[in-house]
Structures are given as C-alpha cells and as structure tokens.
Design a protein around this motif. Structure first.
Motif, mmCIF file in Angstrom:
data_model
loop_
_atom_site.group_PDB
_atom_site.id
_atom_site.type_symbol
_atom_site.label_atom_id
_atom_site.label_comp_id
_atom_site.label_asym_id
_atom_site.label_seq_id
_atom_site.Cartn_x
_atom_site.Cartn_y
_atom_site.Cartn_z
ATOM 1 N N HIS A 156 0.876 -1.177 0.000
ATOM 2 C CA HIS A 156 0.000 0.000 0.000
ATOM 3 C C HIS A 156 0.907 1.218 0.000
ATOM 4 N N ARG A 158 1.267 5.818 -0.388
ATOM 5 C CA ARG A 158 0.718 7.177 -0.492
ATOM 6 C C ARG A 158 1.763 8.060 -1.175
ATOM 7 N N THR A 159 1.366 8.741 -2.234
ATOM 8 C CA THR A 159 2.271 9.647 -2.941
ATOM 9 C C THR A 159 2.461 10.920 -2.123
ATOM 10 N N SER A 265 6.450 7.789 -3.611
ATOM 11 C CA SER A 265 5.467 7.326 -2.627
ATOM 12 C C SER A 265 6.156 6.680 -1.436
ATOM 13 N N ASP A 283 2.291 10.031 8.585
ATOM 14 C CA ASP A 283 1.507 11.256 8.740
ATOM 15 C C ASP A 283 2.406 12.489 8.712
ATOM 16 N N LEU A 286 3.628 13.159 5.066
ATOM 17 C CA LEU A 286 2.561 13.729 4.233
ATOM 18 C C LEU A 286 2.254 15.164 4.653
#
Length: 289
Positions: A156, A158-159, A265, A283, A286
């Motif tokens: 999984h 996240r970019t 990512s 977190d 990001l």
C-alpha cells in the motif's frame, strides 16, 4: 507446530548455514541442529540438502520457507500490536530511502521528525528502489520510499512528492543552450548513470526501450557527488532531480521535450501491521510534503 524451530529454520535458509544462523540467533549450533531434526521428523520431510560445507533447501524446504515467512511475520505483527496496546514499546521506525532523496530531500524531514518524537528510534537504510521494495516485502523494513508505475499488490502506498527528472549538463555543454532536450539528443551523448536497481537508472532504461535507443553509458556510480563532478568536467551528461542541482552553479538542468515526472510514494506491506510509530512517520511526511 512450535514457533521457535520455524525461526531457526528461516534463519538457516536465509544464511545458507547452520553456523551463521546460530551466530545471528545467539544460540548454540547443536541446539539449532537438534531443533531442525525434530522439525523434519514432525513433518516427515527433509528440508535441507546437506553437503560437506554447504546446505541448500529441498523443494519441500522452499515451500515451507514461504509459509514460515508469512507465519512469523503475522506473529511479530500481532506481538507488536499487543505490546503497543499495553504501552510496553518505545517505538521504532525502519524506513528505506533512495540515495538521491536521502541526500537532498529527507535530512530536514528526518531531523524534524526526531525533534517532534524524540522517544522513537529511527533507522534509515539507503538503497535502490528495487532493493528497498524487496526488503519491504521481506519485512526487513517497515516503510520504503518507492517509485512504482504499477504498485505491487502486496504493498500500500501514499504519494507525497512529484518531481521532474532533468537532463543534467555542464553549463558550457552545447545542450545547455536549449530550452529542452529530445530523447534522441540525450541518447546520443555519453551518459553517467546510477547502477541498475535505482530509480534514476530505471527511468533511463525505460526511455531507451520506448524510443528503441541504446544508452551510451560511459560511467556507472551511485555516488551523486561523483556524478556531478564527471558531468561538470564534460565527460558525460546525466539525469537528476532538480533538488540535486539547484544550488550548483556549474550544472544546468533541462527538461526533456516530453517531460518525465516521477511520483514518489511511501509504501508499507498491505497485510502488515502499521505500528503507531510508523503511522506517525507516514503522517508527518505527508504533512510536510
């Protein structure tokens, strides 16, 4: 089935040695040998080919290794989650970062994260994106920075950053006067490249395949200062992220005529437990990207 023999079995399989596995586990070799004999007797299978100075997995051993990795990974994840619920762990983040980003993008983020969470242990491994992805899939890392056009089903992600790859030349190079560089012009030059497995190299190899060009690679190195020095001396050109050369007045970064963008990512195992420490790092990244 007892879990301890599985841990012994996996360590032996990965080290290809009873002796090395015993050293890594801080267990006496006779104890490991006895545990494996009992495991083979319990399964009524031979797990290792035993040669004079070498061992190797049998076909049955290879199949058990796949199950062993899944079982032990699930047990470790469960133990970590239970310990966190009881507040017994301090917290650890193991993150893999490609060299280019590790040198130019991540230092301030890592320092700021340590400042906010001084109680957490932070371990950073540098390497090629393919190497880091494999380490992540083997649970040797908790998190990894990857550049993947197609995300593996097991992960999984996240970019957090979109960056352009720029043709990097010396300021007195003939291409430096152009607004952009065609793929044909790029591949006519001598190239200074990272070694295979790094996203910098994978981008160039993919472009070469798409344009049916053969890269003229004159230097291969993973040392960014050396790449920049070779380019600056006029012995070749390269491709680098803009952040790598923005403060170097002797180098020019030019876009390709058809721009090459990279989506960077942060990834983790889809079936794994993302600890509170690792979630905090995701977190934080990001938030600051």
């Amino acid at each position: 089935m007892d879990i301890k023999p599985l841990r012994y079995f996996q360590a032996i399989a990965e080290a290809s040695s009873f002796t090395k596995a015993a050293e890594q586990l801080h267990v006496a070799q006779p104890a490991i040998s006895m545990a494996i004999k009992k495991l083979e007797a319990e399964l009524d299978l031979t797990l290792f080919h035993r040669h004079e100075r070498q061992i190797s997995l049998t076909d049955e051993g290879k199949k058990l290794l796949l199950h062993s990795r899944r079982i032990l990974r699930a047990i470790d994840d469960a133990r970590l989650e239970m310990e966190e619920l009881k507040g017994l762990t301090k917290g650890e983040v193991r993150v893999g970062i490609p060299s280019m980003l590790g040198s130019y993008y991540f230092p301030p983020i890592l320092m700021a994260f340590r400042h906010r969470y001084p109680e957490l242990d932070l371990s950073v491994i540098e390497g090629g994106t393919w190497q880091l992805q494999q380490m992540l899939e083997r649970s040797e890392l908790d998190l990894a920075i990857i550049v993947a056009d197609v995300l593996p089903q097991e992960l999984h992600a996240r970019t957090f950053l979109r960056e352009q790859m720029l043709v990097t030349v010396a300021k007195d190079h003939p291409l430096a006067q152009q607004a952009a560089v065609s793929y044909d012009d790029f591949f006519r030059e001598e190239l200074v490249m990272f070694k295979e497995g790094y996203f910098h190299r994978k981008v160039v190899d993919r472009l070469a395949a798409r344009t049916e060009c053969t890269p003229n690679i004159s230097f291969e190195t993973n040392l960014i200062p050396l790449i920049k020095a070779i380019v600056n001396q006029g012995f070749g050109i390269s491709t680098l992220l803009g952040m790598v050369i923005e403060e170097d007045p002797d180098l020019i970064g030019l876009p390709f005529e058809e721009p090459v963008w990279l989506d960077l990512s942060i990834a983790w195992r889809r079936d794994g437990y993302l600890s509170r420490a690792n979630q905090a790092f995701v977190d934080f990244l990001l938030e600051h990207s």
